[in-house]
Design a protein around this motif. Structure first.
Motif, PDB file in Angstrom:
ATOM      1  N   PHE A  76     -16.568  17.600 -37.079  1.00 37.67           N
ATOM      2  CA  PHE A  76     -17.818  17.772 -37.263  1.00 37.67           C
ATOM      3  C   PHE A  76     -18.071  18.205 -38.836  1.00 37.67           C
ATOM      4  N   GLY A  77     -19.377  17.503 -39.151  1.00 37.50           N
ATOM      5  CA  GLY A  77     -19.664  18.026 -40.449  1.00 37.50           C
ATOM      6  C   GLY A  77     -20.678  19.114 -40.488  1.00 37.50           C
ATOM      7  N   LEU A  78     -21.078  19.574 -41.887  1.00 42.08           N
ATOM      8  CA  LEU A  78     -22.054  20.393 -41.953  1.00 42.08           C
ATOM      9  C   LEU A  78     -23.403  20.021 -41.790  1.00 42.08           C
ATOM     10  N   GLU A  79     -24.436  20.834 -41.358  1.00 35.76           N
ATOM     11  CA  GLU A  79     -25.800  20.414 -41.231  1.00 35.76           C
ATOM     12  C   GLU A  79     -26.342  19.750 -42.499  1.00 35.76           C
ATOM     13  N   ASN A  80     -26.574  18.639 -42.393  1.00 42.76           N
ATOM     14  CA  ASN A  80     -27.360  17.760 -43.341  1.00 42.76           C
ATOM     15  C   ASN A  80     -28.744  17.242 -42.899  1.00 42.76           C
ATOM     16  N   LEU A 110     -31.638   7.602 -37.475  1.00 38.18           N
ATOM     17  CA  LEU A 110     -30.467   9.050 -37.515  1.00 38.18           C
ATOM     18  C   LEU A 110     -29.728   9.402 -36.519  1.00 38.18           C
ATOM     19  N   PHE A 111     -30.001   8.831 -35.389  1.00 39.59           N
ATOM     20  CA  PHE A 111     -29.124   9.090 -34.383  1.00 39.59           C
ATOM     21  C   PHE A 111     -28.639   7.849 -33.338  1.00 39.59           C
ATOM     22  N   PRO A 112     -27.506   7.608 -34.110  1.00 39.09           N
ATOM     23  CA  PRO A 112     -26.863   6.253 -33.322  1.00 39.09           C
ATOM     24  C   PRO A 112     -26.397   6.744 -31.939  1.00 39.09           C
ATOM     25  N   VAL A 113     -26.101   5.472 -31.157  1.00 40.67           N
ATOM     26  CA  VAL A 113     -25.662   5.766 -29.923  1.00 40.67           C
ATOM     27  C   VAL A 113     -24.375   6.559 -29.615  1.00 40.67           C
ATOM     28  N   GLY A 114     -24.203   7.523 -28.985  1.00 40.66           N
ATOM     29  CA  GLY A 114     -23.049   8.245 -29.013  1.00 40.66           C
ATOM     30  C   GLY A 114     -23.301   9.836 -29.387  1.00 40.66           C
ATOM     31  N   SER A 115     -24.194   9.787 -30.291  1.00 35.94           N
ATOM     32  CA  SER A 115     -24.427  11.014 -31.029  1.00 35.94           C
ATOM     33  C   SER A 115     -24.631  12.149 -30.010  1.00 35.94           C
ATOM     34  N   ILE A 116     -24.187  13.411 -30.360  1.00 41.95           N
ATOM     35  CA  ILE A 116     -24.458  14.670 -29.643  1.00 41.95           C
ATOM     36  C   ILE A 116     -25.639  15.349 -30.590  1.00 41.95           C
ATOM     37  N   ILE A 117     -26.719  15.344 -29.970  1.00 50.20           N
ATOM     38  CA  ILE A 117     -27.823  16.135 -30.676  1.00 50.20           C
ATOM     39  C   ILE A 117     -28.294  17.421 -30.019  1.00 50.20           C
ATOM     40  N   SER A 118     -29.005  18.073 -30.937  1.00 44.96           N
ATOM     41  CA  SER A 118     -29.439  19.472 -30.413  1.00 44.96           C
ATOM     42  C   SER A 118     -30.954  19.428 -30.624  1.00 44.96           C
ATOM     43  N   VAL A 119     -31.756  19.904 -29.549  1.00 47.03           N
ATOM     44  CA  VAL A 119     -33.113  19.877 -29.748  1.00 47.03           C
ATOM     45  C   VAL A 119     -33.442  21.352 -29.673  1.00 47.03           C
ATOM     46  N   VAL A 159     -34.907  17.928 -34.123  1.00 44.02           N
ATOM     47  CA  VAL A 159     -33.581  17.186 -33.522  1.00 44.02           C
ATOM     48  C   VAL A 159     -32.638  16.983 -34.765  1.00 44.02           C
ATOM     49  N   LYS A 160     -31.438  17.296 -34.199  1.00 39.49           N
ATOM     50  CA  LYS A 160     -30.277  17.145 -35.473  1.00 39.49           C
ATOM     51  C   LYS A 160     -29.111  16.693 -34.603  1.00 39.49           C
ATOM     52  N   ARG A 161     -28.242  16.140 -35.615  1.00 39.41           N
ATOM     53  CA  ARG A 161     -26.771  16.096 -35.185  1.00 39.41           C
ATOM     54  C   ARG A 161     -26.168  16.256 -36.429  1.00 39.41           C
ATOM     55  N   HIS A 162     -24.869  16.494 -36.112  1.00 40.36           N
ATOM     56  CA  HIS A 162     -23.527  16.641 -37.244  1.00 40.36           C
ATOM     57  C   HIS A 162     -22.779  15.491 -37.094  1.00 40.36           C
ATOM     58  N   ILE A 163     -22.453  15.010 -38.328  1.00 47.29           N
ATOM     59  CA  ILE A 163     -21.562  13.778 -38.482  1.00 47.29           C
ATOM     60  C   ILE A 163     -20.426  14.028 -37.835  1.00 47.29           C
ATOM     61  N   GLU A 256     -41.604  28.754 -20.568  1.00 51.29           N
ATOM     62  CA  GLU A 256     -41.245  28.359 -22.020  1.00 51.29           C
ATOM     63  C   GLU A 256     -39.743  28.829 -22.164  1.00 51.29           C
ATOM     64  N   LEU A 257     -38.838  28.026 -22.438  1.00 48.89           N
ATOM     65  CA  LEU A 257     -37.390  28.126 -22.691  1.00 48.89           C
ATOM     66  C   LEU A 257     -37.253  29.396 -23.689  1.00 48.89           C
ATOM     67  N   ILE A 258     -36.051  30.464 -23.520  1.00 44.87           N
ATOM     68  CA  ILE A 258     -35.925  31.539 -24.224  1.00 44.87           C
ATOM     69  C   ILE A 258     -35.299  30.792 -25.671  1.00 44.87           C
ATOM     70  N   ALA A 259     -36.056  31.444 -26.655  1.00 45.16           N
ATOM     71  CA  ALA A 259     -35.655  30.761 -27.799  1.00 45.16           C
ATOM     72  C   ALA A 259     -34.536  31.538 -28.719  1.00 45.16           C
ATOM     73  N   GLY A 260     -33.821  30.755 -29.645  1.00 43.87           N
ATOM     74  CA  GLY A 260     -33.162  31.090 -30.691  1.00 43.87           C
ATOM     75  C   GLY A 260     -31.876  31.111 -29.844  1.00 43.87           C
ATOM     76  N   GLN A 261     -31.474  30.578 -28.965  1.00 44.89           N
ATOM     77  CA  GLN A 261     -30.068  30.954 -28.286  1.00 44.89           C
ATOM     78  C   GLN A 261     -29.135  29.658 -28.515  1.00 44.89           C
ATOM     79  N   LEU A 262     -29.661  28.547 -29.089  1.00 46.42           N
ATOM     80  CA  LEU A 262     -28.891  27.304 -29.283  1.00 46.42           C
ATOM     81  C   LEU A 262     -28.360  27.243 -30.771  1.00 46.42           C
ATOM     82  N   TYR A 263     -27.018  27.513 -30.737  1.00 47.86           N
ATOM     83  CA  TYR A 263     -26.189  27.321 -32.097  1.00 47.86           C
ATOM     84  C   TYR A 263     -25.405  26.123 -32.154  1.00 47.86           C
ATOM     85  N   HIS A 264     -25.872  25.320 -33.058  1.00 51.97           N
ATOM     86  CA  HIS A 264     -25.179  24.177 -33.376  1.00 51.97           C
ATOM     87  C   HIS A 264     -25.009  24.074 -34.898  1.00 51.97           C
ATOM     88  N   ASP A 265     -24.101  24.606 -35.469  1.00 53.09           N
ATOM     89  CA  ASP A 265     -23.796  24.753 -36.828  1.00 53.09           C
ATOM     90  C   ASP A 265     -22.677  25.213 -37.219  1.00 53.09           C
TER      91      ASP A 265
END
Length: 854
Positions: A76-80, A110-119, A159-163, A256-265
């Motif tokens: 995976f690439g860096l956040e972009n 920004l999000f082609p089919v097959g992408s893993i995204i985080s929300v 909404v983001k993905r890493h290449i 409400e979902l507990i915030a700040g606990q998703l790490y994607h980077d």
């Protein structure tokens, strides 16, 4: 006798300065400077160091000679920002699977089919999802995802993905102990200030350094580890890697979902696998005290445990008082040492009562921490093993054994499974205190800390990453990390201590886990330290300053490893003096250039390059005159592998030493010394040539690396900027071309010959002034062979050889026909400026005489 022709059209033997020029093989040269013989049957002008700034921009930094540069790859690439959609009350989650991205046409691209995204930044839809449809709506603003979503309108979701697939370059700044990261997908300007690896802080304290940082790396499984190998500096080892982790997944408070606990980077973390520092037992079931007193005093420092019991006929627990210990799990598979609390640390079991266990957690936890474990043993039996009581996943919850399922419930607010509950259901997304679903233990587990991890819980340490700890060299082989010349805390003194003879190794597939018992002192007391580790063909090559050990590590079990050979007087003075090639491991020292091919060691200069020179020196220089060391202890000669042409390139001095006024062998005629001089070895032909000023003089260079294109890549410092360079194989203008043939006796050393003409098929980018010299009978006394009109095709000035962009034939008619036993020729173009000059073949017109040599 009639005139005859003698043709030279095979130069593949390269230079040989070991033998007398008359004893050279037909395909060898007495000298070859600034040429290459990598093309069959021809001599061409060599390439050289070339600006790489258009591919990877220069970077502000300082260089520790021979250190600091690495290339590594990740899934995976860096956040972009180009792959992030940030809503502003305009991103909606519709139906069961559709996300309308900012209601903006084309946003789905920004999000082609097959992408893993985080929300993130939503109340109900934070998490990881996979795109299975993109842009099928009319304005291409929508994507469809799984797992399914909860309807939520007009959010400010991010909404983001890493290449997928990325190549990185790491460059250390020796002055400040930081490592900058460049990513290929961005292009030449891919340096990013947002991602740095700082080895001079642990996040709390900043450390002082007494000298430049000499940073080395190892890389495996989407993460690079960086260590300052200058042990005079205070520093830490850091782990920089990709994290895709969701703590307390689907857990809500006030819907409400507990915030700040998703790490994607990518994150830079200490590499010490630190154990927890806080834990206590309570006997209050459920959420515990509403004032939070049953939870941690420091967020992320550990876990508290609630244990209650009740009678159950299925239980086989024995009555006893048990103490507990806890650990952290890093990266899903690397377990820390245990933390044993000193108070509130026991629970009492009634015989045949089942144990009800809940774990209390307080966020946030380190990005690398995926969970933890709880262990127990009898309170008065300190020699007993620690037995597993509960296994913790910060994502899924808790289970009572490793083969059980995590106990989870359906969170109605989001429709997903969770194993965690909020202390308060009224706080909302900011809730920090959580407790697990209850799990029941009916009997003690068979699994212990020791059996799970393969080492004892009582070892002194399991990592090399604390303050002032480190290693000089590291390599990954057979799914283990090997490090050598380590600095680790001595358990007897509590101080970081250097063990120069020590080679340590990680547990399999746990690349940062180094139990203190996992070490080999292969050879101790030899007044040497390890400098470099490499691996090849299931062997570990461990280099010290004056020796190399070959250790067979082919067995999965470390008990079956063995020392195959300890070769004395064959070490290296610098870690960058070793390189892995397609043919084996190569290294350079004052005695030669060696290769280990998996079965034997050979010296590549044998029968080619003189190891030492005579009193008058020689040129090309003897190997001992070329290799640069300071006092025989500190070496600056380094080696790289040019993969495209299968060549070794040995740089004389990466330290930028000013050699002005120095001549090889102390003889001016031999040529002045430049730290950028190089010897080049061609694996295909087994030949050497010498490259004068192949690299920029008086510059401090990094180590060599092979980049993503197969280029040999490095950098040098110029006024606080590291200029990126690579080795180009394309012919580059050279000012000191020298092609000297062997001393030719035409196969008849007993008779004299007269030499009339020399024909050479050549190409030249400039006119050449008197390009051909000769010497007879091995006297090494050189004169022009042909001048004036005796040189054709003629150039601009009298005696010049004309430039030729295509192959042409030069004819040199002797000014004065020499009579000789043997003759040598030297093409030594005296051009007005640097040039290219190539030769395809040389033919000599001569007449044998009946007169014998006398």
């Amino acid at each position: 006798m009639p005139k005859q022709m003698y043709t030279l059209n095979d130069f593949s033997g390269g230079i040989n300065n070991l033998k007398d020029p008359r004893d050279l093989a037909v395909n060898e040269l007495a000298n070859g400077v600034d040429i290459m013989i990598d093309q069959q049957g021809a001599i061409r002008t060599r390439g050289g160091e070339t600006d790489y700034n258009s591919t990877i921009n220069d970077r502000t930094a300082t260089v520790a000679p021979g250190y600091g540069l690495a290339v590594f790859e990740s899934d995976f690439g860096l956040e972009n920002s180009a792959y992030i959609s940030t809503g502003s009350s305009n991103t909606s989650f519709a139906t069961k699977d559709t996300i309308n991205l900012r209601d903006r046409a084309g946003e789905s691209n920004l999000f082609p089919v097959g992408s893993i995204i985080s929300v993130t930044n939503t109340a109900k839809n934070n998490g990881f999802k996979r795109v299975y449809d993109s842009g099928s709506d009319a304005d291409a603003s929508e994507i469809k995802v799984k797992p399914y979503i909860i309807v939520e309108a007009n959010t400010s979701a991010v909404v983001k993905r890493h290449i997928i697939g990325e190549t990185f370059v790491a460059l250390a700044d020796a002055a400040n102990g930081q490592v900058d990261i460049w990513q290929r997908s961005i292009g030449a300007s891919g340096w990013t200030g947002a991602y740095t690896i700082n080895l001079r802080t642990d996040g709390v304290d900043n450390f002082l350094a007494s000298g430049d940082s000499q940073i080395s790396y190892y890389f495996v499984d989407n993460a690079i580890r960086a260590c300052d190998t200058n042990f005079n500096n205070s520093s830490v080892v850091r782990h920089f890697g990709y994290v895709e982790r969701n703590h307390f997944e689907n857990t809500t408070s006030n819907d409400e979902l507990i915030a700040g606990q998703l790490y994607h980077d990518f994150f830079s973390n200490l590499n010490d696998l630190a154990p927890p520092t806080e834990c206590k037992i309570d006997t209050t079931d459920g959420a515990g005290n509403s004032d939070g007193s049953d939870y941690l005093t420091t967020a992320g420092a550990g876990f508290n445990v609630s244990i209650t019991e009740s009678s159950d006929a299925a239980s086989t627990w024995l009555a006893d008082v048990y103490q507990i210990a806890i650990s952290f799990i890093y990266d899903d598979n690397q377990e820390s040492l245990l933390y044993v609390p000193t108070s509130s640390n026991t629970f009492t079991v009634t015989a045949d009562y089942k144990q009800k266990i809940r774990v209390r957690a307080e966020r946030s936890y380190d990005e690398r921490i995926s969970g933890g474990r709880v262990y127990f043993r009898s309170d008065d039996e300190n020699d007993e093993p620690w037995v597993l009581l509960a296994d913790i996943s910060l994502r899924k919850g808790v289970r009572a054994s490793l083969d059980a399922d995590y106990v989870q419930r359906t969170e109605s607010a989001v429709g997903g499974l969770t194993g965690w509950n909020p202390l308060s259901d009224s706080v909302g997304s900011a809730e920090t205190e959580l407790y697990s679903e209850a799990v029941f233990s009916f009997s003690p587990n068979l699994d212990t800390y020791d059996t799970i991890n393969g080492f004892s819980s009582s070892v002194d340490s399991i990592s090399i990453g604390g303050v002032n700890e480190g290693w000089k060299t590291a390599v990954v082989a057979n799914r283990r990390t090997f490090v050598a010349h380590v600095k680790v805390v001595n358990p007897d003194t509590g101080q970081a201590t250097v063990y120069g003879d020590r080679l340590m190794y990680s547990m399999p597939n746990k690349f940062d886990t180094f139990p203190s018992t996992n070490f080999i002192d292969v050879v101790k007391g030899d007044a040497e330290n390890y400098v470099k580790l490499e691996e090849y063909a299931d062997r570990l090559l461990a280099f010290k300053q004056h020796s190399v050990q070959i250790i067979n590590i082919s067995s999965p079990s470390d008990t079956n490893w063995f020392l195959e050979e300890n070769i004395k007087h064959n070490g290296v003075q610098h870690p960058a003096a070793v390189v892995r090639t397609d043919y084996g491991i190569c290294w350079v020292n004052e005695s030669g250039c060696y290769i280990y091919d998996g079965s034997r060691i050979r010296n590549l200069i044998d029968n080619k390059i003189a190891e030492t020179s005579s009193a008058n020196g020689m040129f090309p220089p003897a190997w001992g005159d070329f290799i640069y060391t300071v006092g025989g202890l500190l070496g600056y000669s380094i080696v790289g592998y040019e993969k495209r042409r299968k060549q070794l390139i040995v740089m004389k001095d990466c330290g930028g030493t000013d050699h002005t006024g120095s001549d090889y062998g102390g003889v001016a005629a031999n040529g002045s010394v430049s730290n950028g001089d190089a010897y080049i070895y061609d694996f295909k032909t087994g030949s050497w040539i010498f490259a004068d000023n192949a690299f920029t003089d008086q510059k401090e260079y990094t180590n060599f690396i092979t980049d993503w294109q197969g280029n040999l890549f490095l950098g040098y410092e110029s006024s606080g900027t590291v200029e990126m360079r690579y080795w180009s194989n394309e012919a580059a203008n050279q000012a000191k071309i020298n092609i000297t043939t062997r001393d030719i006796d035409f196969g008849d050393p007993a008779h004299l010959k007269k030499v009339y003409k020399v024909y050479a098929t050549y190409k030249s980018s400039h006119d050449e002034l008197r390009p051909l010299e000769y010497s007879i009978d091995g006297k090494n006394s050189w004169s022009d062979f042909a001048t004036g009109s005796n040189v054709t095709p003629a150039g601009t000035h009298s005696g010049d050889l004309d430039e030729a962009s295509a192959w042409d034939v030069a004819t040199f008619t002797a000014d004065s026909v020499p009579s000789c036993q043997s003759i040598q020729f030297k093409f030594n173009p005296q051009q007005e400026s640097a040039e290219t000059f190539d030769i395809n073949d040389i033919s000599i017109e001569y007449r044998p005489l009946y007169k014998r040599v006398s």
